[in-house]
Structures are given as C-alpha cells and as structure tokens.
Design a protein around this motif. Structure first.
Motif, PDB file in Angstrom:
ATOM      1  N   GLY A   1       0.799  -1.221   0.000  1.00  0.00           N
ATOM      2  CA  GLY A   1       0.000   0.000   0.000  1.00  0.00           C
ATOM      3  C   GLY A   1       0.829   1.266   0.000  1.00  0.00           C
ATOM      4  N   TYR A   2       2.109   1.147   0.287  1.00  0.00           N
ATOM      5  CA  TYR A   2       3.006   2.309   0.329  1.00  0.00           C
ATOM      6  C   TYR A   2       3.911   2.387  -0.904  1.00  0.00           C
ATOM      7  CZ  TYR A   2       1.680   3.112   5.195  1.00  0.00           C
ATOM      8  OH  TYR A   2       0.969   3.382   6.345  1.00  0.00           O
ATOM      9  N   TRP A   3       3.747   1.479  -1.853  1.00  0.00           N
ATOM     10  CA  TRP A   3       4.620   1.493  -3.025  1.00  0.00           C
ATOM     11  C   TRP A   3       4.482   2.812  -3.792  1.00  0.00           C
ATOM     12  CZ3 TRP A   3       4.441  -3.830  -6.026  1.00  0.00           C
ATOM     13  CH2 TRP A   3       4.898  -4.842  -5.180  1.00  0.00           C
ATOM     14  N   PRO A   4       5.590   3.324  -4.340  1.00  0.00           N
ATOM     15  CA  PRO A   4       5.487   4.504  -5.213  1.00  0.00           C
ATOM     16  C   PRO A   4       4.809   4.136  -6.521  1.00  0.00           C
ATOM     17  CG  PRO A   4       7.719   3.643  -5.231  1.00  0.00           C
ATOM     18  CD  PRO A   4       6.980   2.868  -4.184  1.00  0.00           C
ATOM     19  N   LYS A   5       4.356   5.124  -7.246  1.00  0.00           N
ATOM     20  CA  LYS A   5       3.701   4.908  -8.529  1.00  0.00           C
ATOM     21  C   LYS A   5       4.748   4.630  -9.606  1.00  0.00           C
ATOM     22  CE  LYS A   5       0.068   8.230  -7.284  1.00  0.00           C
ATOM     23  NZ  LYS A   5      -0.557   9.534  -7.637  1.00  0.00           N
TER      24      LYS A   5
ATOM     25  N   VAL B   1       9.146  -1.345   1.391  1.00  0.00           N
ATOM     26  CA  VAL B   1       9.105   0.095   1.605  1.00  0.00           C
ATOM     27  C   VAL B   1       9.180   0.341   3.107  1.00  0.00           C
ATOM     28  CG1 VAL B   1       7.698   2.188   1.464  1.00  0.00           C
ATOM     29  CG2 VAL B   1       7.821   0.640  -0.489  1.00  0.00           C
ATOM     30  N   ILE B   2      10.090   1.209   3.525  1.00  0.00           N
ATOM     31  CA  ILE B   2      10.292   1.475   4.949  1.00  0.00           C
ATOM     32  C   ILE B   2      10.276   2.981   5.207  1.00  0.00           C
ATOM     33  CG2 ILE B   2      11.629  -0.645   5.349  1.00  0.00           C
ATOM     34  CD1 ILE B   2      14.185   1.022   5.143  1.00  0.00           C
ATOM     35  N   ASP B   3      10.012   3.345   6.443  1.00  0.00           N
ATOM     36  CA  ASP B   3      10.161   4.746   6.847  1.00  0.00           C
ATOM     37  C   ASP B   3      11.635   5.117   6.819  1.00  0.00           C
ATOM     38  OD1 ASP B   3       7.461   5.503   7.471  1.00  0.00           O
ATOM     39  OD2 ASP B   3       7.582   4.208   9.232  1.00  0.00           O
ATOM     40  N   TYR B   4      11.949   6.311   6.311  1.00  0.00           N
ATOM     41  CA  TYR B   4      13.347   6.744   6.226  1.00  0.00           C
ATOM     42  C   TYR B   4      13.431   8.261   6.298  1.00  0.00           C
ATOM     43  CZ  TYR B   4      18.100   7.426   4.456  1.00  0.00           C
ATOM     44  OH  TYR B   4      19.413   7.804   4.319  1.00  0.00           O
ATOM     45  N   CYS B   5      13.954   8.755   7.394  1.00  0.00           N
ATOM     46  CA  CYS B   5      14.266  10.175   7.556  1.00  0.00           C
ATOM     47  C   CYS B   5      13.097  11.090   7.189  1.00  0.00           C
ATOM     48  CB  CYS B   5      15.501  10.546   6.735  1.00  0.00           C
ATOM     49  SG  CYS B   5      17.024   9.764   7.306  1.00  0.00           S
ATOM     50  N   GLY B   6      11.912  10.748   7.682  1.00  0.00           N
ATOM     51  CA  GLY B   6      10.745  11.578   7.443  1.00  0.00           C
ATOM     52  C   GLY B   6      10.029  11.299   6.145  1.00  0.00           C
TER      53      GLY B   6
ATOM     54  N   TYR C   1      10.116   7.980   2.749  1.00  0.00           N
ATOM     55  CA  TYR C   1      10.127   6.534   2.562  1.00  0.00           C
ATOM     56  C   TYR C   1      11.345   6.126   1.736  1.00  0.00           C
ATOM     57  CZ  TYR C   1       5.230   7.119   3.877  1.00  0.00           C
ATOM     58  OH  TYR C   1       4.074   7.462   4.529  1.00  0.00           O
ATOM     59  N   LEU C   2      11.732   4.865   1.909  1.00  0.00           N
ATOM     60  CA  LEU C   2      12.809   4.288   1.099  1.00  0.00           C
ATOM     61  C   LEU C   2      12.316   2.960   0.565  1.00  0.00           C
ATOM     62  CD1 LEU C   2      16.583   4.286   1.582  1.00  0.00           C
ATOM     63  CD2 LEU C   2      15.468   2.066   1.309  1.00  0.00           C
ATOM     64  N   ILE C   3      12.545   2.733  -0.723  1.00  0.00           N
ATOM     65  CA  ILE C   3      12.162   1.475  -1.356  1.00  0.00           C
ATOM     66  C   ILE C   3      13.407   0.690  -1.730  1.00  0.00           C
ATOM     67  CG2 ILE C   3      11.982   2.586  -3.650  1.00  0.00           C
ATOM     68  CD1 ILE C   3       9.757   0.517  -4.263  1.00  0.00           C
ATOM     69  N   GLY C   4      13.344  -0.613  -1.541  1.00  0.00           N
ATOM     70  CA  GLY C   4      14.381  -1.526  -1.995  1.00  0.00           C
ATOM     71  C   GLY C   4      13.731  -2.638  -2.790  1.00  0.00           C
ATOM     72  N   ALA C   5      14.332  -3.028  -3.909  1.00  0.00           N
ATOM     73  CA  ALA C   5      13.734  -4.066  -4.759  1.00  0.00           C
ATOM     74  C   ALA C   5      14.775  -4.600  -5.724  1.00  0.00           C
ATOM     75  CB  ALA C   5      12.542  -3.508  -5.535  1.00  0.00           C
ATOM     76  N   LEU C   6      14.542  -5.802  -6.220  1.00  0.00           N
ATOM     77  CA  LEU C   6      15.324  -6.355  -7.312  1.00  0.00           C
ATOM     78  C   LEU C   6      14.660  -5.943  -8.624  1.00  0.00           C
ATOM     79  CD1 LEU C   6      16.065  -9.955  -5.955  1.00  0.00           C
ATOM     80  CD2 LEU C   6      17.698  -8.070  -6.182  1.00  0.00           C
ATOM     81  N   LEU C   7      15.377  -5.172  -9.436  1.00  0.00           N
ATOM     82  CA  LEU C   7      14.855  -4.693 -10.716  1.00  0.00           C
ATOM     83  C   LEU C   7      15.593  -5.364 -11.872  1.00  0.00           C
ATOM     84  CD1 LEU C   7      14.546  -0.830 -10.115  1.00  0.00           C
ATOM     85  CD2 LEU C   7      12.819  -2.604  -9.743  1.00  0.00           C
ATOM     86  N   LYS C   8      14.858  -5.669 -12.925  1.00  0.00           N
ATOM     87  CA  LYS C   8      15.456  -6.279 -14.106  1.00  0.00           C
ATOM     88  C   LYS C   8      16.314  -5.270 -14.869  1.00  0.00           C
ATOM     89  CE  LYS C   8      13.770 -10.515 -14.142  1.00  0.00           C
ATOM     90  NZ  LYS C   8      14.661 -11.709 -14.076  1.00  0.00           N
ATOM     91  N   GLN C   9      17.487  -5.720 -15.313  1.00  0.00           N
ATOM     92  CA  GLN C   9      18.357  -4.911 -16.150  1.00  0.00           C
ATOM     93  C   GLN C   9      18.147  -5.260 -17.615  1.00  0.00           C
ATOM     94  OE1 GLN C   9      21.951  -6.119 -13.609  1.00  0.00           O
ATOM     95  NE2 GLN C   9      22.449  -3.996 -14.155  1.00  0.00           N
ATOM     96  N   ALA C  10      18.758  -4.486 -18.483  1.00  0.00           N
ATOM     97  CA  ALA C  10      18.597  -4.695 -19.923  1.00  0.00           C
ATOM     98  C   ALA C  10      19.100  -6.071 -20.356  1.00  0.00           C
ATOM     99  CB  ALA C  10      19.319  -3.594 -20.693  1.00  0.00           C
ATOM    100  N   ASN C  11      20.099  -6.591 -19.645  1.00  0.00           N
ATOM    101  CA  ASN C  11      20.660  -7.901 -20.011  1.00  0.00           C
ATOM    102  C   ASN C  11      19.888  -9.075 -19.410  1.00  0.00           C
ATOM    103  OD1 ASN C  11      21.387  -7.848 -17.312  1.00  0.00           O
ATOM    104  ND2 ASN C  11      23.596  -7.756 -17.682  1.00  0.00           N
ATOM    105  N   GLY C  12      18.810  -8.768 -18.681  1.00  0.00           N
ATOM    106  CA  GLY C  12      17.984  -9.819 -18.109  1.00  0.00           C
ATOM    107  C   GLY C  12      18.310 -10.161 -16.669  1.00  0.00           C
TER     108      GLY C  12
END
Length: 380
Positions: free
Chosen positions: A181-185, A199-204, A206-217
């Motif tokens: 519910g807190y994910w960015p758009k 997604v976590i609270d961070y310095c007032g 939010y901070l998101i961490g995730a594994l994202l696909k790169q161009a090479n797969g």
C-alpha cells in the motif's frame, strides 16, 4: 586556544597571514588566510584542510595541498592517485558526522556499495580534486579503497567489499516493510521481483528496496528515497524519478535530477549529528540547522560504473550533471572553480572552541556511533 606549534609544517606558512585549528567532527583541521599566489598580491583566500602529525602542506593558489602524508593520515585515507590532484581535503569518521537511521543504517560508498555506517575505518571525505570542477567533491570511503580522479570525480578501481550484500540488506529491511500500500507509482513494478520489494520509513519520508530487471535480463538490487505520490521508472535496474514528483521540490533544483539514479536523500536535520558542520557542493557551510538543506547520494549514470555523487545541497541551488560532476547550472565547467575558492572565509570553523564545547561535541559523536552500532545489530 591552539598555538603555532600545533600547526602542520610546510611551505604554506610562508604565505599565510592568519591561521587557526579547530575540529571537523573529531578530526583536527586548520584554516588559513593566505595569498592566492603570483599576480594576486592583494587577493587573500581562506582554505581549510584536515591533518595529523607528520603531514606537511603547500599553498596551491590559495588552497592547501598535502605534500607529505604522515603515517596516521595514510592509514585513514583511501589509496590511489586522487591525492596528487587534491587540495583543501577534510575527512572524519562517518559515524561521528552522520546519524544512523534505525531502519536503514547504511551509506553508499565511493564504489557504489552500501556500507553500514558503523563500519570500522569508514570516513566521509571532502576534497577539491582538479578537472571539470574546482568545487568540493565528496564520498564515503574505506582506507582499503583505491581511488583516482577522473574529471573531478572520485572513481574506485574496483568495488569495495561489503559487510552485507545488497540481497542481505533487502532481506533485513523486510522486518520494517510497510507493505504494498506504500509502493510509489510508476511502471518500475512491472520489472521488479514482487517478493523482493520493501518500503520502509526513512528520515521523514520513505525508502524502497527491490530487485529490478536490467537490460541484459539480470536482476539488480536498487534502493531509492521517495515521498508519497512520487513515481519511478526502471532504467536498466536503477530507480529513476519520473517528472512531476513531490520529491523534486525538496531537492536542489536543476537538470541534475534527470540523471540521478537510485537517488537516496534526507533532510540535513534528519541525517547530520547536531554538532556537525560540513560543506555543500559549492563549499558553503551546512549543518543540521541549515534551512532547506538536503543530503543526496546517487549514481550519475545507469551503466554500472563504480562512480557515485554524494554531498549536501540546498533547495535554491540550480545544479547540472557535467560528466558525472554536479556544477552550478548557470556556470560552464571552465568557470566553476572560482565560486568558493576565491572568496575569503566562505567555509571555516570557529577560531576558538572551548573545553566544554569540545566535550559536548565528543559526547554527541560517541552517542551517534553507538546508535549506528545498535541500528545495524537490530537488523542482522
């Protein structure tokens, strides 16, 4: 009050008209007012540099260049050729200057790797390194790192070893995850491994961490700060802010943000120890009470280069990315050097620090270091 005997030695003394010693978050520094050099007989500029016993300095057009590196300094600073083109260099133990966020007690080092703030030997380094810009460049670094100066940018020869891998950090912050519910758009989510997103609270904000696909797969661990309502895209495995974000109103202005990948930021009051003073990207003084001041850390390119930009700016600044270096958008690379170096006493510490003030500063530094230890221990 310090005496002349406490000052580092070297030829800089021949052109100095006034100097004093103070502290940069626990590290001794000296500030001098000196003649800028040949053909500048009436021009005096202020320069500040950190030092230890055994260090020697020379006047480089009004700046302080270390000509002899003592054993203590050599053991503290990263290795490499960067120092040959560096002046007005200051550094301190990172955990003495920065507060550790309890949910994410990490900072991005010069090679782009996340390091716990309490890592032994981790320093915050600020120095003018000649090339594209003569403004201060900044990074977090370990003494085991090897750095070079490539166009006024600190570039690591290889990735610095991590105490925890990015995947381990992703797993650790799951404990603090606020939920989907807190994910960015944005369309980033279509190329993310859904189970990896936190997604976590961070310095007032939010901070998101995730594994994202790169161009090479392949997948890459990506981290970025955002405000509610912000939107990201995935640029080759890096979070990239899309236009019209709330975040941009809280950052230094200018086109630089268009090429800021995996941007982590925090208001200075949320991340600096209350006693700390440091430099902005333009060399002006920044502390926890500076209005509209923000710490930023990002990759200036999304090609996997071991190069990051780190430092402090204020909302009114208008900056651009010139070959990975932040410079005032209204200035060309050839003129960017005169902004702070040629104006006397632009960045300087207090001439006299009382014993009580020194003890109070030490207590705050110790508390910040202890907090960093506790935050890392709570996650792992």
């Amino acid at each position: 009050m310090t005496t002349s005997n406490d000052m580092p030695i070297g030829s800089w003394t021949q052109t100095s008209v006034r100097s004093f010693i103070s502290s940069y978050s626990g590290q001794s520094v000296f500030t001098t007012l000196s003649n800028a050099g040949q053909n500048n007989n009436d021009l005096y500029v202020s320069a500040t540099a950190a030092f230890n016993d055994g260090d020697e300095f020379a006047n480089m057009s009004g700046g302080l260049q270390m000509t002899t590196v003592g054993s203590k300094t050599k053991a503290s600073l990263p290795q490499g050729t960067w120092a040959k083109t560096a002046y007005n260099t200051v550094w301190c133990q990172a955990s003495y200057m920065f507060q550790a966020n309890e949910n994410f007690p990490f900072v991005r080092d010069c090679s782009g790797n996340l390091q716990p703030l309490n890592t032994a030997g981790l320093i915050y380094l600020s120095s003018v390194i000649t090339g594209t810009s003569n403004y201060p460049q900044n990074c977090f670094a370990l003494p085991t790192a090897t750095l070079s100066n490539q166009g006024s940018t600190f570039v690591a020869s290889q990735a610095t070893p991590q105490a925890y891998t990015d995947q381990q950090i992703l797993k650790a912050i799951e404990k603090k995850n606020l939920g989907s519910g807190y994910w960015p758009k944005g369309d980033w989510s279509s190329s993310a491994e859904q189970s990896s997103v936190s997604v976590i609270d961070y310095c007032g904000n939010y901070l998101i961490g995730a594994l994202l696909k790169q161009a090479n797969g392949d997948s890459r661990a990506a981290f970025a700060t955002f405000c509610q309502g912000d939107s990201f895209s995935n640029n080759n495995g890096y979070f990239q802010l899309t236009p019209g974000n709330t975040t941009k109103a809280q950052l230094p202005q200018g086109s630089w943000v268009e090429t800021a990948f995996d941007l982590i930021w925090a208001p200075s009051k949320q991340i600096l120890v209350s006693s700390a003073n440091t430099r902005s990207f333009l060399g002006t003084n920044i502390n926890a009470g500076t209005p509209y001041a923000t710490f930023i850390s990002f990759f200036p390119a999304s090609d996997g280069s071991p190069c990051t930009q780190t430092g402090f700016g204020t909302v009114p600044l208008n900056l651009s990315n010139q070959s990975g270096v932040l410079v005032p958008q209204s200035e060309s690379s050839s003129s960017s050097g005169d902004g702070w170096l040629m104006k006397a006493l632009k960045w300087a510490a207090h001439e006299v620090v009382s014993e009580a003030e020194s003890e109070a500063e030490s207590a705050l530094q110790s508390a910040a270091s202890d907090a960093a230890d506790a935050a890392v221990a709570a996650l792992f």
